[in-house]
Design an enzyme around this catalytic site. Structure first.
Site, PDB file in Angstrom:
ATOM      1  CG  HIS C  63      -1.904  -1.114   1.230  1.00 58.08           C
ATOM      2  ND1 HIS C  63      -3.158  -0.982   0.688  1.00 58.08           N
ATOM      3  CD2 HIS C  63      -1.816  -2.396   1.682  1.00 58.08           C
ATOM      4  CE1 HIS C  63      -3.810  -2.137   0.810  1.00 58.08           C
ATOM      5  NE2 HIS C  63      -3.017  -3.011   1.411  1.00 58.08           N
ATOM      6  CG  HIS C 180      -9.354  -8.504   2.101  1.00 57.64           C
ATOM      7  ND1 HIS C 180      -8.484  -7.759   2.858  1.00 57.64           N
ATOM      8  CD2 HIS C 180     -10.303  -8.927   2.967  1.00 57.64           C
ATOM      9  CE1 HIS C 180      -8.897  -7.753   4.126  1.00 57.64           C
ATOM     10  NE2 HIS C 180     -10.003  -8.445   4.212  1.00 57.64           N
ATOM     11  CG  ASP C 309      -1.432  -6.439   3.543  1.00 58.61           C
ATOM     12  OD1 ASP C 309      -2.296  -6.942   4.280  1.00 58.61           O
ATOM     13  OD2 ASP C 309      -1.594  -5.356   2.945  1.00 58.61           O
TER      14      ASP C 309
END
Lengths: 305, 173, 435
Positions: C63, C180, C309
């Protein structure tokens, strides 16, 4: 004792007994003409309550005042939270004014742990989310000991919404530490995951849980739980799990009935049981002051380890 | 002091009390925990033997009134025990009883505690041993024995009810 | 520019290589891998013994937070963290603000990456417009703009029907759907793994089956449509079983696991710091049996990828009650050391398998260049130091955010240098290389 009282998990067996014995001495102060001792004179205690509570807050306040402490009540209204001040900022601002202790009640489990890491003041947990309510368990134990003269070997049944209950977690810890046989009961949907690892016997049969019990402790059922599909209706809950005189008959003849309050009459407990001769519910409230005085006194000392 | 001397000392004090107090009915004994309490009880017995009067006797725990409570840098709080004064002290002639009078701070705390219980007519102090070294202007009205000591010494009054034997012991600490 | 890296141990499973080889780089591409390669004017770099040369590592779950959440991370700081962590490329998630469901945001991210000139950035686009789970996003446009995959990460694709359509549609463009997996009603307002630790700490739980139920849905749909689904951040042993089941049936399913899910368990909720918000992430840290299942899956080949992640959050955001803290921890700068310390050195995986998990397989799944040192491949290399002593230090990390539970950990193994397109973009001073 540790700097903070965040949970029964912070206390050893001996420390639990120390609190109970000290509370015994503190209780006598309520019987004097001048219900005050100078012990915490000059100490400041802040009652920081994020959840509304008349009973617990008043109990702490009376305890603090009886020890001659200066008390400050902060009831955090929803609007303050909406203004965006975080718990951390609120606590640091309070800390800047150097209180000696902060009594914290908060809706989030672990809120006290967060403050204890940041604040030099001693933190007393007056209830954090679903986690613990140590002074409640201590006053419950005090009440039990008063009637039964001991905790070890007693059968205690705790019935109700176990999943969401901080009173359950604190009591399970305390009573098992002191050697009681603890049974918990309620709908399967309201059983905490891994409840067997709490050291208790779990049963969805209330009758099994209260058989020959010395102490029956009822926990509040919130009406909102029906929305989460935990049980279909209050009526069904009462019929299956509610404590009635008939159900009580399976317990020992001198069993005592306890409830941390506030009660939902006709849901977890029938009125005749709440008001009956075996109910010690009001004594619990009275004992709360003495127990909290003991906790305040014991924590107020030096940096104890 | 050995057991025998202690017994005679207490008897002597009991007589002094009876002589100096015309109104025995107004008397009350309050022993300071821990060892002041059995001494107070023994005195009550002795007074009863002499006068046939039951003098009300209470037990006072002064822990919560100590002036050194919050000053410890380290360490747990001292243990608090129950105070039991099952009678009104208003207008009474209170006889405070303790085992050893030293700095006087315990007595100061006891006076503060008693005043919270009511308004006695008179408070007098009885001690088994006065070892000197006062830090406050406190004096005993009835003394079992004056024992000059040095601060490095420690004075213990052992009582059968608490320690299994009667003896006053001085040790070097 | 020509560079010759002499004498390093090259681990390149795509080409069946594991041994001491020279690597010749020319004009940003691999010009040759062999023994005793002549320099011919190339800048010669003697690779110290012990250093391993691998195809550049690719983190396919990161991210970067830009646009919209630059207080947590930017493309610049995120790619700096990536190369410091040994990654030559990252695939970045679309849950930015605005969501990356259009060419505009995709191009913006690529522009920022080009300005930073550090790691390559492969944007992942949203499956649904605004990630709202109602309508498909303009997938062709996203592909055209440079997206390599699609996800509604943060949540699962909202309905089975939409997931079916997404798989069918995306397969036209050769793009996998990254899922997800989390059944939302079972998740409820859970904040930690449903088990003894959350239960005794009074935290609402999320059972492992919330993940596996959704994984089974998606695997079934992959089977139905022939589309490719990649299970993101797998955490539960039931999910791994589902993946094995799906693969056995021939479904096009791949999966990834994060380092924290094969290193930590839910016991960390209680100790050493109770309610440490750096142990709060989604999916949560699970029980020992789940962690051990992940280790087994890494070892036996059932798991395809290790991805971090990497979820940076500002210090203020994490310094709150556990219930209120955002989910996520950083991962770019701790991954390689954790993989060495917990997988390679204990003998659970070989170096070759490490390269598969962290370079070759991500490249294959995303269909991007890299993952091997074949002639003509981009000269993206990660120089690894398997025996370097590393002490994790959040304070010196290049990521803007410091939300890691590994601060202070002493680990064996780290990154010596990172080379992208033949250019050295990171050198670890501690590894003492002149490169």
């Amino acid at each position: 004792m540790k700097k903070d009282l965040l949970g029964i998990s912070d206390l050893t067996r001996d420390e639990i007994y120390l609190v109970l014995d000290t509370a015994e001495a503190m209780r006598e102060i309520a019987e004097r003409p001048i219900k005050k001792v100078p012990t915490l004179r000059g100490k400041t205690v802040v009652n920081l309550f994020y959840e509304p509570s008349t009973r617990t807050r008043t109990s702490f306040e009376i305890a603090e005042k009886r020890l001659s402490a200066d008390t400050l009540n902060i009831a955090v209204a929803a609007s303050s939270v909406l203004k965006g001040e975080t718990l951390v900022d609120t606590a640091l601002n309070i800390e800047a004014m150097a209180p000696d202790m902060i009594v914290l009640r908060h809706a989030s489990s672990g809120a006290g742990h967060l403050l204890a890491r940041l604040c030099k003041s001693r933190i007393i947990n007056a209830g954090d989310g679903m986690h613990e309510h140590p002074t409640q368990a201590l006053l419950d134990a005090f009440t039990i000991r008063e009637h039964k003269k001991r905790i070890e070997g007693l059968k205690v049944a705790i019935i109700g919404d176990l999943l969401h209950s901080r009173v359950l977690r604190s009591n399970a810890l305390l009573l098992t530490t002191l050697g009681a046989e603890v049974w918990v009961s309620g709908p399967r949907t309201l059983m905490p995951p891994a409840v067997e690892r709490f050291g208790v016997r779990a049963s969805t049969s209330v009758d099994e849980a209260v058989a020959d019990a010395d102490v029956i402790m009822l926990l509040r059922i919130q009406h909102e739980r029906m929305n989460g599909a935990f049980f279909p209706s209050v009526r069904e809950y009462f019929n299956t799990f509610g404590m009635t005189t008939a159900r009580m008959a399976r317990a020992k003849p001198d069993a005592i009935i306890m409830h941390p309050g506030p009660m939902n009459r006709g849901v977890e407990i029938a009125s005749e049981v709440a008001d009956g001769p075996y109910s010690v519910i009001l004594e619990q409230v009275a004992n709360g002051v003495a127990v909290r005085m003991a906790v305040l006194y014991l924590l107020a000392g030096g940096e104890g380890d | 002091m050995d057991a025998d001397r202690m017994a005679r000392t207490l008897a002597r004090i009991a007589h002094e009390i009876s002589e100096r107090n015309r109104g025995i009915e107004e008397l009350a004994l309050v022993g300071i925990r821990t060892r002041g309490v059995p001494i107070a009880r023994r005195l009550a017995e002795a007074i009863k033997d002499i006068n046939g009067v039951d003098v009300p006797t209470g037990a006072l725990d002064i822990t919560l009134y100590r002036d050194d409570l919050m000053r410890h840098a380290v360490g747990p709080q001292p243990l608090v025990r129950r105070t039991e004064i099952p009678f009104s002290i208003d207008d009474k002639r209170i006889l405070l009883v303790d085992d050893v009078l030293y700095t006087g701070r315990t007595i100061r705390a006891a006076l503060d505690a008693l005043i919270d219980f009511g308004r006695p007519r008179v408070i007098q102090l009885i001690v088994m041993v006065d070892r000197g070294h006062r830090e406050l202007p406190i004096k005993a009205d009835y003394v079992g024995k004056n024992l000059p000591t040095s601060p490095s010494q420690s004075v213990q009054v052992h009582l059968a009810e608490v320690d299994g034997r009667d003896e006053v012991e001085i040790t070097e600490s | 520019m020509r560079r010759l890296l002499k004498g390093g141990r090259v681990v390149d499973p795509a080409n069946g290589r594991d041994g001491v080889f020279d690597v010749l780089i020319d004009d940003g591409r691999i010009a040759g891998v062999g023994r005793g390669l002549p320099a011919n004017g190339a800048e010669v770099l003697e690779v110290p013994s012990g250093i391993v040369i691998a195809p550049g590592l690719i983190d396919m779950h990161v991210h970067l937070r830009e646009p919209g959440q630059e207080h947590k991370e930017t493309v610049a700081t995120g790619t700096a963290a990536a190369v410091a962590g040994g990654f030559t490329a990252v695939a970045c998630m679309p849950n930015t603000d605005p969501v990356n469901d259009n060419a505009g945001v995709t191009e913006y991210v690529l522009k920022k990456a080009a300005e930073a000139r550090l790691a390559r950035v492969y944007p992942i686009g949203a499956v649904s417009r605004g990630q709202k789970g109602e309508q498909l996003a303009d997938i062709a446009e996203l592909k055209q703009a440079g997206c390599v995959a699609l996800t509604d990460d943060g949540k699962p694709v909202a309905t089975a029907l939409l997931m079916r359509r997404a798989l069918e549609y995306a397969s036209m463009f050769g793009m996998p759907v990254i899922e997800h997996c989390e059944e939302q009603t079972l998740k409820g307002d859970g904040v930690a793994h449903e088990g003894f630790h959350a239960s005794s700490l009074g935290l609402r739980g999320i059972p492992g089956q919330a993940e596996s139920i959704m994984a089974l849905r998606d695997i079934s749909l992959a089977e139905l449509t022939g589309g490719a689904v990649h299970i993101a951040h797998m955490s539960a042993r039931q999910t791994l079983d589902a993946v094995r089941f799906g693969k056995a049936r021939g479904a096009r399913v791949t999966c990834e696991v994060t380092p924290h899910h094969f290193v930590l368990t839910d016991a960390r909720l209680a100790e050493p710091i109770a309610y440490d918000t750096n142990t709060k992430m989604n999916p949560p840290l699970r029980e020992e049996a789940d962690r051990d299942a992940m280790l087994a899956g890494l070892s036996d080949g059932s798991i395809d990828v290790i991805a971090t992640d990497h979820a940076p959050h500002h210090y203020d955001e994490k310094r709150v009650e556990f219930d209120h803290a955002p989910f996520g921890i950083t991962g770019l700068e701790t991954a390689v050391s954790l993989v060495f310390d917990r997988l390679v050195h204990p003998g659970l995986i070989t170096l070759g398998r490490m390269v598969e998990l962290m370079s070759l397989n991500p490249a294959r799944i995303l269909r991007v260049p890299g993952g091997s040192l074949s002639d003509g491949a981009p000269a993206d290399l990660t120089l690894l130091a398997p025996d370097l002593s590393v002490t994790v230090s959040a304070a010196t990390m290049r990521s803007k955010s410091k939300n890691t539970p590994f601060d202070g950990w002493a680990l064996r193994g780290g990154v010596a240098a990172t080379i992208v397109g033949g250019r050295t973009v990171y050198v670890n001073e501690d590894a003492k290389l002149r490169i």
